[in-house]
Design a protein around this motif. Structure first.
Motif, PDB file in Angstrom:
ATOM      1  N   VAL A 122       0.827  -1.212   0.000  1.00  0.00           N
ATOM      2  CA  VAL A 122       0.000   0.000   0.000  1.00  0.00           C
ATOM      3  C   VAL A 122       0.858   1.258   0.000  1.00  0.00           C
ATOM      4  CG1 VAL A 122      -1.953  -1.121   1.118  1.00  0.00           C
ATOM      5  CG2 VAL A 122      -0.214  -0.031   2.529  1.00  0.00           C
ATOM      6  N   VAL A 123       2.064   1.180   0.558  1.00  0.00           N
ATOM      7  CA  VAL A 123       2.954   2.342   0.538  1.00  0.00           C
ATOM      8  C   VAL A 123       3.319   2.693  -0.899  1.00  0.00           C
ATOM      9  CG1 VAL A 123       5.226   3.216   1.218  1.00  0.00           C
ATOM     10  CG2 VAL A 123       3.859   1.900   2.844  1.00  0.00           C
ATOM     11  N   GLY A 124       3.489   1.688  -1.726  1.00  0.00           N
ATOM     12  CA  GLY A 124       3.819   1.930  -3.126  1.00  0.00           C
ATOM     13  C   GLY A 124       2.714   2.625  -3.895  1.00  0.00           C
ATOM     14  N   LYS A 125       1.508   2.625  -3.336  1.00  0.00           N
ATOM     15  CA  LYS A 125       0.373   3.268  -4.001  1.00  0.00           C
ATOM     16  C   LYS A 125       0.180   4.713  -3.557  1.00  0.00           C
ATOM     17  CE  LYS A 125      -1.941  -1.215  -4.360  1.00  0.00           C
ATOM     18  NZ  LYS A 125      -3.099  -2.044  -3.935  1.00  0.00           N
ATOM     19  N   MET A 126       1.081   5.197  -2.729  1.00  0.00           N
ATOM     20  CA  MET A 126       0.977   6.578  -2.241  1.00  0.00           C
ATOM     21  C   MET A 126       1.634   7.525  -3.239  1.00  0.00           C
ATOM     22  SD  MET A 126       1.606   6.100   1.847  1.00  0.00           S
ATOM     23  CE  MET A 126       0.346   5.324   2.857  1.00  0.00           C
ATOM     24  N   HIS A 127       0.998   7.674  -4.387  1.00  0.00           N
ATOM     25  CA  HIS A 127       1.612   8.404  -5.495  1.00  0.00           C
ATOM     26  C   HIS A 127       1.641   9.913  -5.291  1.00  0.00           C
ATOM     27  CE1 HIS A 127       1.895   4.672  -7.637  1.00  0.00           C
ATOM     28  NE2 HIS A 127       0.594   4.466  -7.565  1.00  0.00           N
ATOM     29  N   ARG A 128       1.019  10.409  -4.237  1.00  0.00           N
ATOM     30  CA  ARG A 128       1.079  11.844  -3.969  1.00  0.00           C
ATOM     31  C   ARG A 128       2.281  12.207  -3.098  1.00  0.00           C
ATOM     32  NH1 ARG A 128      -4.486  14.688  -2.580  1.00  0.00           N
ATOM     33  NH2 ARG A 128      -3.211  16.428  -3.297  1.00  0.00           N
ATOM     34  N   LEU A 129       3.010  11.206  -2.646  1.00  0.00           N
ATOM     35  CA  LEU A 129       4.187  11.475  -1.818  1.00  0.00           C
ATOM     36  C   LEU A 129       5.239  12.256  -2.603  1.00  0.00           C
ATOM     37  CD1 LEU A 129       4.905   8.200   0.208  1.00  0.00           C
ATOM     38  CD2 LEU A 129       4.297  10.437   1.129  1.00  0.00           C
ATOM     39  N   LYS A 130       5.726  13.323  -2.000  1.00  0.00           N
ATOM     40  CA  LYS A 130       6.816  14.103  -2.576  1.00  0.00           C
ATOM     41  C   LYS A 130       8.090  13.973  -1.750  1.00  0.00           C
ATOM     42  CE  LYS A 130       4.257  15.565  -5.901  1.00  0.00           C
ATOM     43  NZ  LYS A 130       4.469  15.009  -7.261  1.00  0.00           N
ATOM     44  N   VAL A 131       7.928  13.641  -0.479  1.00  0.00           N
ATOM     45  CA  VAL A 131       9.078  13.412   0.402  1.00  0.00           C
ATOM     46  C   VAL A 131       8.905  12.044   1.047  1.00  0.00           C
ATOM     47  CG1 VAL A 131      10.331  14.176   2.448  1.00  0.00           C
ATOM     48  CG2 VAL A 131       9.384  15.874   0.875  1.00  0.00           C
ATOM     49  N   LEU A 132       9.896  11.187   0.879  1.00  0.00           N
ATOM     50  CA  LEU A 132       9.860   9.843   1.456  1.00  0.00           C
ATOM     51  C   LEU A 132      11.267   9.478   1.907  1.00  0.00           C
ATOM     52  CD1 LEU A 132       8.416   7.153   2.060  1.00  0.00           C
ATOM     53  CD2 LEU A 132       8.942   6.450  -0.290  1.00  0.00           C
ATOM     54  N   ASP A 133      11.440   9.283   3.205  1.00  0.00           N
ATOM     55  CA  ASP A 133      12.748   8.914   3.752  1.00  0.00           C
ATOM     56  C   ASP A 133      12.615   7.594   4.497  1.00  0.00           C
ATOM     57  OD1 ASP A 133      15.267   8.700   4.822  1.00  0.00           O
ATOM     58  OD2 ASP A 133      15.351  10.762   5.574  1.00  0.00           O
ATOM     59  N   LEU A 134      13.237   6.554   3.953  1.00  0.00           N
ATOM     60  CA  LEU A 134      13.208   5.215   4.549  1.00  0.00           C
ATOM     61  C   LEU A 134      14.613   4.743   4.913  1.00  0.00           C
ATOM     62  CD1 LEU A 134      10.736   3.595   1.987  1.00  0.00           C
ATOM     63  CD2 LEU A 134      10.179   4.333   4.304  1.00  0.00           C
ATOM     64  N   SER A 135      15.552   5.650   4.946  1.00  0.00           N
ATOM     65  CA  SER A 135      16.953   5.280   5.164  1.00  0.00           C
ATOM     66  C   SER A 135      17.187   4.749   6.575  1.00  0.00           C
ATOM     67  CB  SER A 135      17.855   6.495   4.913  1.00  0.00           C
ATOM     68  OG  SER A 135      17.530   7.558   5.786  1.00  0.00           O
ATOM     69  N   ASN A 136      18.261   3.992   6.697  1.00  0.00           N
ATOM     70  CA  ASN A 136      18.716   3.472   7.993  1.00  0.00           C
ATOM     71  C   ASN A 136      17.660   2.613   8.690  1.00  0.00           C
ATOM     72  OD1 ASN A 136      21.236   4.853   7.773  1.00  0.00           O
ATOM     73  ND2 ASN A 136      20.235   6.729   8.456  1.00  0.00           N
ATOM     74  N   ASN A 137      17.105   1.669   7.931  1.00  0.00           N
ATOM     75  CA  ASN A 137      16.232   0.654   8.506  1.00  0.00           C
ATOM     76  C   ASN A 137      16.919  -0.708   8.392  1.00  0.00           C
ATOM     77  OD1 ASN A 137      13.360   1.450   9.501  1.00  0.00           O
ATOM     78  ND2 ASN A 137      13.755   2.836   7.787  1.00  0.00           N
ATOM     79  N   GLU A 138      16.177  -1.785   8.540  1.00  0.00           N
ATOM     80  CA  GLU A 138      16.765  -3.131   8.523  1.00  0.00           C
ATOM     81  C   GLU A 138      16.044  -4.011   7.507  1.00  0.00           C
ATOM     82  OE1 GLU A 138      16.560  -4.523  12.545  1.00  0.00           O
ATOM     83  OE2 GLU A 138      17.732  -2.842  13.346  1.00  0.00           O
ATOM     84  N   PHE A 139      15.805  -3.476   6.320  1.00  0.00           N
ATOM     85  CA  PHE A 139      15.063  -4.209   5.297  1.00  0.00           C
ATOM     86  C   PHE A 139      15.798  -5.493   4.901  1.00  0.00           C
ATOM     87  CE2 PHE A 139      13.666   0.263   4.461  1.00  0.00           C
ATOM     88  CZ  PHE A 139      12.350   0.083   4.857  1.00  0.00           C
ATOM     89  N   SER A 153      18.221   8.449  -4.860  1.00  0.00           N
ATOM     90  CA  SER A 153      16.999   7.742  -5.252  1.00  0.00           C
ATOM     91  C   SER A 153      15.803   8.689  -5.270  1.00  0.00           C
ATOM     92  CB  SER A 153      16.718   6.591  -4.278  1.00  0.00           C
ATOM     93  OG  SER A 153      17.754   5.635  -4.316  1.00  0.00           O
ATOM     94  N   LYS A 154      15.022   8.607  -6.322  1.00  0.00           N
ATOM     95  CA  LYS A 154      13.825   9.425  -6.450  1.00  0.00           C
ATOM     96  C   LYS A 154      12.631   8.708  -5.825  1.00  0.00           C
ATOM     97  CE  LYS A 154      15.845  12.703  -8.834  1.00  0.00           C
ATOM     98  NZ  LYS A 154      16.027  14.062  -8.273  1.00  0.00           N
ATOM     99  N   VAL A 155      11.705   9.497  -5.317  1.00  0.00           N
ATOM    100  CA  VAL A 155      10.531   8.934  -4.656  1.00  0.00           C
ATOM    101  C   VAL A 155       9.759   7.979  -5.566  1.00  0.00           C
ATOM    102  CG1 VAL A 155       8.304   9.486  -3.585  1.00  0.00           C
ATOM    103  CG2 VAL A 155      10.323  10.859  -3.046  1.00  0.00           C
ATOM    104  N   PRO A 156       9.485   8.331  -6.835  1.00  0.00           N
ATOM    105  CA  PRO A 156       8.734   7.402  -7.689  1.00  0.00           C
ATOM    106  C   PRO A 156       9.410   6.041  -7.832  1.00  0.00           C
ATOM    107  CG  PRO A 156       8.775   9.587  -8.674  1.00  0.00           C
ATOM    108  CD  PRO A 156       9.729   9.621  -7.527  1.00  0.00           C
ATOM    109  N   ALA A 157      10.744   6.020  -7.885  1.00  0.00           N
ATOM    110  CA  ALA A 157      11.459   4.753  -8.019  1.00  0.00           C
ATOM    111  C   ALA A 157      11.272   3.884  -6.782  1.00  0.00           C
ATOM    112  CB  ALA A 157      12.946   5.017  -8.261  1.00  0.00           C
ATOM    113  N   VAL A 158      11.311   4.504  -5.610  1.00  0.00           N
ATOM    114  CA  VAL A 158      11.119   3.760  -4.364  1.00  0.00           C
ATOM    115  C   VAL A 158       9.692   3.226  -4.282  1.00  0.00           C
ATOM    116  CG1 VAL A 158      11.165   3.896  -1.847  1.00  0.00           C
ATOM    117  CG2 VAL A 158      12.890   5.119  -3.188  1.00  0.00           C
TER     118      VAL A 158
END
Length: 512
Positions: free
Chosen positions: A205-222, A236-241
């Protein structure tokens, strides 16, 4: 109760003012301290008219329950104090729109917060909150900004489903996953900061948040090492993420694992990107050394191809500024936005500070130019007369922000090439440069006494929102310099994340 040690409080009581702003009162410097129950009880009981209550960096460890008597409060700020809890009396503060209790020692929020149906900004970062300490938030239908970063949250509140929320900052917590219910926010969320947590995967569902302009997911444990590299790469650009999450994220139980591929519509990147013109020698602001200790941070740009002849567009653009002032700018205490009609002043512009008695400006909606001293005095006088006539809290909008600089001997201002003051942040712009229905290009400034980062953050949001109003928007880059040193360039290569930009060198004199 004597307020001899607190002349600011005595002044509010005597003149029935609508704002009180205390900051940087050292612990033990006044007797009694602001923690004193009798002091707070007496003050709150005598000031039911208060709209704004700001007590920051004053070592406050408690707030009296008598605050519930101030039923007209729309903004409360108790940041950078020593609060360990809040009084559970917010049910009486029905008009509250802004609450900032960041940088304290709170472990829980009172249950009565859930009754604040008009709340637009809830700022509780840098505390010790856990998910068990956050009440149900489903009734906060007007919430725009939710900042709960730097706490101890293992999860986000599942009831956070405001249809208007645009910004969530939950960085530096202990989050391990996001709930599937997060899908409710897909159509409204513009900024999402989840960096420095412990997440191992994200729902699709996060991938469907196409209105996002700022997205920071750095420094996690994926667990997905490719995704881990993608989120940690600042390029990395938001659309790519988002695209990666939508294809590879955790699927809901009822979600199909296979989808039919759809050939995307081919779009020329140059046509879809926002045009940014750079290197216009006229679009340079010189920062004078006089302002360095007063309000040193400034970011500017010019918005072109604007159409304000449509009254709806004009209204929407003003609303964007108003919302930014109430949210990210924290009622102009952290930053302030100014807008001017290009062609109504002479380039280049200088950013300086002048003694109040030497500064002259024809303020917004005023007929004559007055000195800084005269402006302050007239605003105070007019507000008092209006209060006595109407017996209500309707006052000149300029007065609402006067407390921020009321005691400052020098004031920051923008001056054009003819030495005309066009802006006096955070109080007012000049009337001759205000926007009109025939405006097609807008000079935008964001200034702050705190940081360049907040200036750019506010400007990013303003530009992104403006793109919705003016689809053909083009931007002229503006540089702010101090001698040979660049203070800021906007938009620079790291600005406007998620927005495709087509940079071209300016031909030179379009905006002179």
């Amino acid at each position: 109760m004597s307020f001899s040690s607190w002349p600011e409080l005595a002044d509010v009581i005597e003149h029935k003012r609508f704002e009180i702003a205390l900051k940087h009162v050292k612990d033990g410097s006044r007797d009694p301290s602001f923690d004193d129950e009798s002091l707070q009880k007496s003050f709150f009981s005598q000031c039911p008219q208060l709209n704004l209550l700001s007590v920051t960096s004053c070592s406050v460890s408690r707030i009296s329950t008598e605050i519930q008597l101030c039923t007209n409060l729309t903004s409360i700020a108790f940041s950078h104090n020593k609060l360990t809890d809040l009084p559970d009396v917010f049910g009486s503060l029905k008009k509250l729109k802004f609450l900032d209790v960041s940088h304290n020692e709170l472990t829980a929020l009172p249950a009565s917060l859930k009754t604040l149906t008009k709340l637009e900004s809830l700022i509780v970062n840098n505390n010790k909150l856990t998910i068990q300490g956050i009440p149900e938030l489903s009734a906060l239908g007007q919430l725009h900004v939710f900042d709960v970063s730097h706490n101890n949250l293992a999860a986000l509140p599942p009831t956070l489903d405001s249809t208007k929320i645009s910004s969530i900052d939950a960085a530096n917590n202990c989050l391990t996953e996001l709930p599937d219910e997060f899908e409710k926010l897909a159509g409204v969320l513009r900024e999402l900061r989840l960096n420095d947590n412990k997440m191992q995967e994200l729902p699709t569902v996060v991938g469907k948040m196409h209105r996002l302009k700022v997205l920071d997911l750095s420094n996690n444990e994926f667990r997905d090492t490719r995704f881990q590299r993608l989120t940690n790469d600042k390029r990395s650009k938001v659309p790519a993420v988002l695209n990666y999450v939508e294809k590879n994220g955790r699927k809901k139980n009822n979600e199909k694992t296979e989808t039919t591929a759809v050939e995307p519509e081919k779009v020329d990147p140059a046509e879809s990107a926002v045009l940014v013109r750079t290197n216009d020698e006229q679009l340079v602001v010189t920062r004078h050394k006089s302002v360095s200790e007063v309000r040193p941070y400034l970011v500017c740009c010019v918005l072109n191809n604007v159409d304000l002849s449509d009254g709806d567009n004009f209204k929407k653009f003003i609303q964007v500024q108003t919302k930014l002032h109430a949210s990210l700018c924290e009622n102009r205490t952290t930053a302030a936005v100014g807008t001017h009609r290009m062609g109504s002043f002479q380039l280049p512009v200088t950013f300086m500070a002048l003694p109040r008695q030497d500064l002259y400006i024809r303020a917004l909606n005023k007929k004559t130019s007055v000195s800084g001293n005269e402006l302050m005095e007239s605003l105070l006088r007019d507000a008092e007369l209006a209060r006595k006539r109407s017996k209500r809290s309707t006052i000149d909008p300029l007065y609402r922000y006067l407390h921020i600089v009321r005691d400052d001997p020098v004031l920051a201002c923008l001056v054009d090439a003819q030495q005309v003051v066009i802006s006096l942040p955070p109080i007012t712009n000049s009337d001759p440069t205000k926007l009109t229905v025939d405006t097609t290009s807008i000079w935008v400034e964001v200034s702050s006494a705190q940081s360049l980062e907040i200036c750019k953050k506010v400007m990013d949001e303003l530009v992104v929102e403006s793109l919705k109003i003016f689809p053909g928007l083009a931007i002229d880059q503006v540089r702010v310099v101090d001698g040979a040193n660049h203070i800021s360039i906007y938009p620079d290569k790291n600005d406007l994340p998620g927005v495709a930009l087509n940079r071209v060198k300016s031909s030179g004199n379009e905006n002179v």
